[in-house]
Design a protein around this motif. Structure first.
Motif, short mmCIF file in Angstrom:
data_model
loop_
_atom_site.label_atom_id
_atom_site.label_comp_id
_atom_site.label_asym_id
_atom_site.label_seq_id
_atom_site.Cartn_x
_atom_site.Cartn_y
_atom_site.Cartn_z
N LEU A 67 10.95 21.12 -16.39
CA LEU A 67 11.94 22.08 -15.89
C LEU A 67 11.33 23.46 -15.73
CD1 LEU A 67 14.99 20.98 -18.09
CD2 LEU A 67 14.86 20.83 -15.58
N ALA A 68 10.55 23.89 -16.71
CA ALA A 68 9.93 25.20 -16.64
C ALA A 68 8.91 25.28 -15.51
CB ALA A 68 9.26 25.54 -17.97
N VAL A 69 8.05 24.27 -15.40
CA VAL A 69 7.03 24.27 -14.36
C VAL A 69 7.67 24.31 -12.98
CG1 VAL A 69 5.21 22.87 -13.28
CG2 VAL A 69 5.29 23.13 -15.77
N ALA A 70 8.73 23.54 -12.79
CA ALA A 70 9.40 23.50 -11.49
C ALA A 70 10.07 24.83 -11.17
CB ALA A 70 10.42 22.37 -11.46
N ALA A 71 10.75 25.44 -12.15
CA ALA A 71 11.44 26.70 -11.91
C ALA A 71 10.46 27.84 -11.64
CB ALA A 71 12.32 27.04 -13.11
N VAL A 72 9.37 27.89 -12.38
CA VAL A 72 8.35 28.91 -12.12
C VAL A 72 7.75 28.71 -10.74
CG1 VAL A 72 6.10 29.80 -12.84
CG2 VAL A 72 7.85 29.29 -14.56
N GLY A 73 7.53 27.45 -10.37
CA GLY A 73 6.95 27.16 -9.07
C GLY A 73 7.80 27.61 -7.91
N LEU A 75 9.27 30.35 -7.66
CA LEU A 75 8.98 31.77 -7.41
C LEU A 75 7.51 32.03 -7.16
CD1 LEU A 75 11.17 33.68 -10.03
CD2 LEU A 75 11.64 33.30 -7.63
N ALA A 76 6.65 31.36 -7.94
CA ALA A 76 5.22 31.68 -7.88
C ALA A 76 4.54 31.13 -6.65
CB ALA A 76 4.53 31.15 -9.15
N GLY A 77 5.03 30.00 -6.13
CA GLY A 77 4.40 29.38 -4.98
C GLY A 77 3.07 28.75 -5.36
N PRO A 78 2.23 28.39 -4.37
CA PRO A 78 0.94 27.74 -4.67
C PRO A 78 -0.02 28.72 -5.33
CG PRO A 78 1.11 28.24 -2.34
CD PRO A 78 2.46 28.53 -2.93
N ARG A 87 -8.28 45.34 -8.76
CA ARG A 87 -7.44 46.53 -8.92
C ARG A 87 -5.98 46.18 -9.22
NH1 ARG A 87 -8.47 45.86 -3.52
NH2 ARG A 87 -6.66 45.62 -2.15
N ARG A 88 -5.62 44.92 -9.04
CA ARG A 88 -4.24 44.53 -9.28
C ARG A 88 -4.19 43.48 -10.39
NH1 ARG A 88 -2.88 42.31 -4.58
NH2 ARG A 88 -2.59 40.17 -5.27
N PRO A 89 -3.42 43.72 -11.47
CA PRO A 89 -3.37 42.74 -12.56
C PRO A 89 -2.87 41.39 -12.07
CG PRO A 89 -2.35 44.83 -13.20
CD PRO A 89 -2.58 44.90 -11.73
N ALA A 90 -3.43 40.34 -12.63
CA ALA A 90 -2.98 38.99 -12.28
C ALA A 90 -1.58 38.77 -12.80
CB ALA A 90 -3.93 37.96 -12.88
N PRO A 91 -0.75 38.02 -12.07
CA PRO A 91 0.61 37.75 -12.55
C PRO A 91 0.59 36.92 -13.82
CG PRO A 91 0.10 36.40 -10.63
CD PRO A 91 -1.02 37.37 -10.77
N GLY A 92 1.59 37.15 -14.67
CA GLY A 92 1.69 36.43 -15.94
C GLY A 92 3.05 35.82 -16.12
N LEU A 93 3.27 35.25 -17.31
CA LEU A 93 4.51 34.53 -17.60
C LEU A 93 4.92 34.75 -19.04
CD1 LEU A 93 6.72 32.36 -16.96
CD2 LEU A 93 5.02 30.63 -17.60
N VAL A 94 6.19 35.06 -19.23
CA VAL A 94 6.79 35.12 -20.57
C VAL A 94 7.99 34.20 -20.56
CG1 VAL A 94 7.78 36.57 -22.37
CG2 VAL A 94 6.05 37.52 -20.82
N ALA A 138 1.54 28.15 -16.23
CA ALA A 138 0.50 29.07 -15.80
C ALA A 138 -0.67 28.32 -15.16
CB ALA A 138 0.02 29.90 -16.98
N ILE A 139 -1.05 27.20 -15.75
CA ILE A 139 -2.18 26.43 -15.22
C ILE A 139 -1.87 25.89 -13.83
CG2 ILE A 139 -3.50 24.30 -15.53
CD1 ILE A 139 -3.26 24.81 -18.57
N ARG A 140 -0.69 25.31 -13.67
CA ARG A 140 -0.34 24.68 -12.39
C ARG A 140 -0.13 25.69 -11.28
NH1 ARG A 140 1.35 19.03 -12.62
NH2 ARG A 140 2.36 19.38 -10.61
N HIS A 141 0.31 26.91 -11.63
CA HIS A 141 0.65 27.89 -10.60
C HIS A 141 -0.32 29.07 -10.55
CE1 HIS A 141 4.19 25.53 -9.99
NE2 HIS A 141 4.67 25.81 -11.18
N GLY A 142 -1.43 28.97 -11.27
CA GLY A 142 -2.47 29.98 -11.18
C GLY A 142 -2.08 31.34 -11.70
N LEU A 143 -1.28 31.39 -12.74
CA LEU A 143 -0.86 32.66 -13.33
C LEU A 143 -1.87 33.05 -14.41
CD1 LEU A 143 2.97 31.91 -13.69
CD2 LEU A 143 1.73 32.85 -11.72
N LYS A 144 -2.78 33.93 -14.07
CA LYS A 144 -3.91 34.25 -14.95
C LYS A 144 -3.68 35.49 -15.80
CE LYS A 144 -7.08 32.08 -11.67
NZ LYS A 144 -8.28 32.27 -10.81
N GLY A 145 -2.50 36.08 -15.70
CA GLY A 145 -2.18 37.24 -16.51
C GLY A 145 -1.68 36.84 -17.88
#
Length: 351
Positions: A67-73, A75-78, A87-94, A138-145
């Motif tokens: 459920l979490a992976v699908a919901a984050v996806g 918004l986050a896209g590929p 110069r721009r911080p990588a997106p993260g997840l809480v 984060a792993i599946r959607h490339g969120l490196k922050g």
């Protein structure tokens, strides 16, 4: 620095996606209930991890993680395979969640029932760790922050929002996704009812609600802003009798931080419409109670995802009522294990 909500996604008992949540909230018809060994519950209909996320990496994925992976996806896209500019911080997840009670119990049972305690499926061990859903998202959607998991029961969504806001205020993050996720399981239902001495008529729900949060003043916030996060406050209690006073203290501190009065609040999204939470709201507003939106009554008690869904309910109501723009909206949450919280939001005019 204040933070701005710029987008959101939802997977709820109304169905998959933000559109179904909007429609369900606007019609005001509760999501269908289905029978379970623990009584009637409200489930995300026809949700299958492999159908939604594909076969790769989902064989051992439990429901709350899916459920979490699908919901984050949503918004986050590929994933950004080119990488994020320095110069721009990588997106993260809480993420606000306590993980899967069912996964933990099943893994423990397999150790006790097997020929040897170590005859367990190692692929299922990650599901027993609280931060599994946030990590895999984060792993599946490339969120490196920054990546964090915050527990807190019904208040988890607000606690996650506060954590994300503090990361941005400290300059440690730019774009952040935050929210809450919860699954229904027989194990969760048993724990819920036993902790309260037996069934109390509560209809349990599930789902995931995720916000995209940007620092105020950023280009994304100016372009896509839906609502500003004005203030968040929290408190703890030991006995249920302390809930009204503890929550009322939170409400007054939030108003003081916002430089506002109770009369400035035009909309309330409470976690419960009766009991001690209602007593605190009555003490704050008296007879001049603002408009309300009851999310829990429509989708059930979504536990760790409850407060995040309440925030979404405010955003949907603001879409429908232009008069709410510029006013304050209040979200309250009480977790009966000892945490209370509230958030003040200021919806933006429709763009």
């Amino acid at each position: 620095m204040r933070s701005v909500i710029t987008a959101w996604s939802a997977i709820s008992p109304f169905g998959f996606g933000a559109g179904t949540f909007r429609t369900g909230l606007r019609t005001g018809v509760p999501a269908p209930v289905v029978p379970s060994p623990a009584g009637s519950v409200r489930l995300v209909p026809d949700f299958d991890a492999r159908a939604v996320l594909g076969k790769k990496g989902t064989r051992s994925m439990d429901r709350v993680t899916a459920l979490a992976v699908a919901a984050v996806g949503e918004l986050a896209g590929p994933p950004d395979t080119a990488g994020t500019p320095a110069r721009r911080p990588a997106p993260g997840l809480v993420l606000g969640t306590t993980g899967s009670v069912q996964s933990t119990m099943d893994f423990t049972r397999s150790s006790l029932d097997g020929d040897r305690p170590f005859y367990v499926d190692p692929a299922r061990f990650p599901n027993t760790v609280m931060n599994c859903a946030a990590g895999l998202s984060a792993i599946r959607h490339g969120l490196k922050g920054p990546n964090a998991t915050v527990a807190g029961g019904r208040a988890a969504g607000l606690l996650a929002l506060n954590y994300a806001r503090r990361l941005q205020a400290g300059g440690r993050a730019g774009t952040l996704f935050c929210g809450g996720a919860e699954e229904y399981s027989d194990a969760r239902a048993r724990l819920y009812h036993h902790s309260r001495g037996g069934p109390d008529g509560t209809v349990l729900g599930e789902g995931a609600a995720v916000l995209r949060l940007e620092p105020a003043g950023s280009a994304a916030a100016e372009r896509d802003g839906l609502a500003e996060v004005v203030a968040l406050e929290f408190g703890v209690f030991e006995d249920a009798e302390e809930i009204p006073a503890t929550l009322l203290g939170c409400l007054r501190r939030a108003l003081e931080r916002a430089g506002a009065r109770p009369g400035d609040i035009a909309l309330v999204a409470p976690g419960e419409t009766a009991g001690p939470e209602q007593a605190a709201l009555t003490s704050l507003f008296g007879r001049a109670s603002p408009a309300r939106v009851d999310c829990t009554g429509l989708i059930g008690d979504a536990a760790a995802a409850a407060a995040a869904f309440q925030v979404l309910a405010v955003l949907v109501r603001a879409e429908d009522d232009p008069a709410l723009a510029g006013s304050l909206a209040l979200v309250t949450a009480v977790d009966h294990d000892g945490t209370v919280g509230c958030a003040l939001l200021r919806p933006y005019p429709a763009r």
